[in-house]
Design an enzyme around this catalytic site. Structure first.
Site, PDB file in Angstrom:
ATOM      1  N   TYR A  34       0.852  -1.195   0.000  1.00  0.00           N
ATOM      2  CA  TYR A  34       0.000   0.000   0.000  1.00  0.00           C
ATOM      3  C   TYR A  34       0.884   1.239   0.000  1.00  0.00           C
ATOM      4  O   TYR A  34       1.826   1.333   0.779  1.00  0.00           O
ATOM      5  CB  TYR A  34      -0.883   0.001   1.252  1.00  0.00           C
ATOM      6  CG  TYR A  34      -1.845   1.174   1.334  1.00  0.00           C
ATOM      7  CD1 TYR A  34      -2.815   1.378   0.359  1.00  0.00           C
ATOM      8  CD2 TYR A  34      -1.782   2.074   2.401  1.00  0.00           C
ATOM      9  CE1 TYR A  34      -3.699   2.458   0.445  1.00  0.00           C
ATOM     10  CE2 TYR A  34      -2.661   3.147   2.495  1.00  0.00           C
ATOM     11  CZ  TYR A  34      -3.619   3.335   1.509  1.00  0.00           C
ATOM     12  OH  TYR A  34      -4.494   4.392   1.607  1.00  0.00           O
ATOM     13  N   ASP A  45       8.916   2.669   0.497  1.00  0.00           N
ATOM     14  CA  ASP A  45       7.831   3.255   1.254  1.00  0.00           C
ATOM     15  C   ASP A  45       7.945   2.744   2.684  1.00  0.00           C
ATOM     16  O   ASP A  45       7.528   1.630   3.000  1.00  0.00           O
ATOM     17  CB  ASP A  45       6.481   2.888   0.632  1.00  0.00           C
ATOM     18  CG  ASP A  45       5.322   3.522   1.371  1.00  0.00           C
ATOM     19  OD1 ASP A  45       5.520   3.977   2.521  1.00  0.00           O
ATOM     20  OD2 ASP A  45       4.215   3.565   0.805  1.00  0.00           O
ATOM     21  N   LYS A  50       3.284   8.394   9.521  1.00  0.00           N
ATOM     22  CA  LYS A  50       2.933   7.751  10.792  1.00  0.00           C
ATOM     23  C   LYS A  50       3.840   8.183  11.960  1.00  0.00           C
ATOM     24  O   LYS A  50       3.642   9.262  12.486  1.00  0.00           O
ATOM     25  CB  LYS A  50       2.847   6.248  10.593  1.00  0.00           C
ATOM     26  CG  LYS A  50       1.741   5.935   9.553  1.00  0.00           C
ATOM     27  CD  LYS A  50       1.303   4.504   9.432  1.00  0.00           C
ATOM     28  CE  LYS A  50       0.061   4.425   8.574  1.00  0.00           C
ATOM     29  NZ  LYS A  50       0.190   3.793   7.285  1.00  0.00           N
TER      30      LYS A  50
HETATM   31  C1  LIG Z   1      -0.385   4.309   5.908  1.00  0.00           C
HETATM   32  C2  LIG Z   1       0.469   4.102   4.707  1.00  0.00           C
HETATM   33  C3  LIG Z   1       0.503   5.030   3.653  1.00  0.00           C
HETATM   34  C4  LIG Z   1      -0.463   6.184   3.565  1.00  0.00           C
HETATM   35  O1  LIG Z   1      -0.312   7.077   4.599  1.00  0.00           O
HETATM   36  P1  LIG Z   1      -1.564   8.047   4.977  1.00  0.00           P
HETATM   37  O2  LIG Z   1      -0.988   8.947   6.012  1.00  0.00           O
HETATM   38  O3  LIG Z   1      -2.651   7.149   5.444  1.00  0.00           O
HETATM   39  O4  LIG Z   1      -1.923   8.767   3.724  1.00  0.00           O
HETATM   40  C5  LIG Z   1       1.423   4.845   2.653  1.00  0.00           C
HETATM   41  N1  LIG Z   1       2.270   3.795   2.664  1.00  0.00           N
HETATM   42  C6  LIG Z   1       2.257   2.889   3.643  1.00  0.00           C
HETATM   43  C7  LIG Z   1       3.246   1.772   3.628  1.00  0.00           C
HETATM   44  C8  LIG Z   1       1.341   2.987   4.689  1.00  0.00           C
HETATM   45  O5  LIG Z   1       1.286   2.045   5.627  1.00  0.00           O
END
Ligand SMILES: *Cc1c(COP(=O)(O)O)cnc(C)c1O
Length: 428
Positions: free
Chosen positions: A144, A239, A267
């Protein structure tokens, strides 16, 4: 367990907001039952509007690493707020947060602060496309990278929870340049490069995928991605929105000794307030406006409250020994959950890294999205409720990970394991 007030609030919320929630997984759709409306939280514990208390293993999807309402973070936010909530002008605190991130994360010499992980990934990919003069990106099924159109193909967790492959409303053209292969499938990555040797701008990957349960890269998977990107002139984008400052201060890149060209963070670095960041070499980052020709901006980017919270959170996890303690806890959870599941005769897999753990009702380790999807999600739903009834709040989806905070000590973990032993018997 009485959830009357949550039920009542859900009815009210559903009139006003789709599903009654501000983000889909919160609605409990994949596990059923009533989503708990949270009234307050402190340390490892959250309390719903009916007065039920739970030990929280969601931790705002990993954003809370110091524990809820940590006094140092609350005070930092209070102090920042008193000095003005937002200016739309640069501040010294942004420099301090940037310095701390640069000192910890091997690939980052320079960074841009944004307000979410979605923006971080979207902007990093825009930069990669500009820097290479290419359009295609290669991503992995089940990873994601936020909900920007181009990466909403085969995107794991929230999307997988809803059982839809991508999303309506994404034009075919927006994903036409997105190639998707299975995580850990090096042959497929090589084939993609061979078929389009000078077309792929970037390979984007969660180095430790945490949106298909918690998966794990095979030995050499990430280093081989590095080699392939170098050989074909593509950029490697990690990411680390979840793994950053959660599997170690230097993230997965430090852990595996593989340095990407660009890194996305989010996060943890906001301490629970909205922050994201993307960064890399100074040479690459100088392509971003106003120095360079890649436009990216944000009204509330680098928000003083969020920066203060993030800085305080990073300070709290910096002392030596913090991540050894996290790792000891997550490994203990993984090991003892596995033993208890085996005793109950259940197929079960776990993984742990730093302040992160994963579990799946599966015969085989989760190496890819197909493995994650093949796990018994119906059983996870029953396990989730058996845990919730005992005051343990796990993610309301089998495609998510478990998150520890500084406030999760041996007592909390004892309680988790005791509840799990009962829950395993119940769902066997
Ligand atoms: C949570 C997440 C995102 C998106 O972050 P948001 O602050 O929810 O937009 C992108 N990449 C990874 C791996 C994530 O876990």
């Amino acid at each position: 367990m009485r959830v009357n007030r949550s039920k009542r609030l859900l009815r009210r919320a559903r009139q006003l907001m789709p599903g009654g929630v501000s983000s889909p997984v919160r609605a409990f759709n994949s596990v059923g039952g009533t989503p708990r409306f949270i009234a307050r939280a402190s340390g490892s514990s959250i309390e719903d509007v009916d007065g039920n208390r739970y030990v929280d293993y969601v931790a705002s999807w990993g954003a809370i690493i110091a524990g809820h309402a940590h006094p140092v973070i609350v005070e930092a936010v209070r102090r920042a707020a008193a000095n003005g909530i937002s200016f739309g002008a640069p501040t010294e605190a942004e420099i301090e947060l940037a310095e701390r991130i640069v000192a910890c994360v091997p690939s980052i010499e320079m960074l841009r602060l944004v307000t979410s992980g979605t923006e971080a990934a979207m902007s990093a990919l825009r930069l990669a496309r500009a820097a290479t003069g290419r359009d295609r990106i290669l991503k992995f099924e089940g990873c994601y990278h936020g909900h920007a159109d181009a990466v909403l193909a085969a995107a794991g967790s929230g999307v997988a929870t809803l059982g839809i492959p991508g999303s309506a409303g994404v034009p075919a053209a927006a994903v036409a340049d997105t190639l998707v292969v299975a995580f850990n499938d090096l042959a497929a990555v090589e084939a993609a490069f061979t078929a389009r040797p000078d077309e792929i701008a970037a390979v984007v990957v969660e180095p430790i995928p945490a949106n298909m349960g918690l998966a794990w890269p095979d030995v050499d998977f990430l280093s081989r991605l590095r080699e392939l990107c170098d050989a074909f002139g593509s950029l490697l984008v990690f990411d680390e929105v979840i793994s950053g400052f959660r599997v170690g201060l230097g993230g997965a890149q430090e852990r595996f000794g593989v340095t990407p060209d660009l890194t996305c963070l989010g996060k943890v670095i906001g301490g629970g307030l909205p922050v994201g960041a993307y960064g890399g070499s100074a040479r690459l980052m100088q392509r971003i406006a106003p120095v360079g020709d890649v436009y990216q901006a944000g009204t509330l980017a680098g928000n003083p409250l969020a920066v203060a919270a993030g800085l305080a959170a990073l300070e709290l996890i910096t002392p030596p020994g913090v991540f050894d303690a996290f790792e000891a806890s997550s490994l203990r959870i993984a090991k003892e959950l596995e033993a208890a599941a085996r005793e109950a005769g259940l197929p079960f897999q776990t993984r742990a890294a730093g302040a992160l753990f994963g579990l799946a009702f599966s015969e085989t380790p989760v190496r890819s999205f197909a493995d994650a999807a093949a796990a018994d999600h119906d059983r996870y739903g029953r396990f989730f409720h058996a845990m919730l009834d005992q005051g343990i709040y796990l993610a309301p989806s089998g495609y998510e990970a478990g998150f520890l905070t500084l406030a999760h000590g041996d007592g909390e973990i004892d309680q988790l394991l005791q509840a799990a032993r009962r829950a395993f018997k119940k769902v066997a």
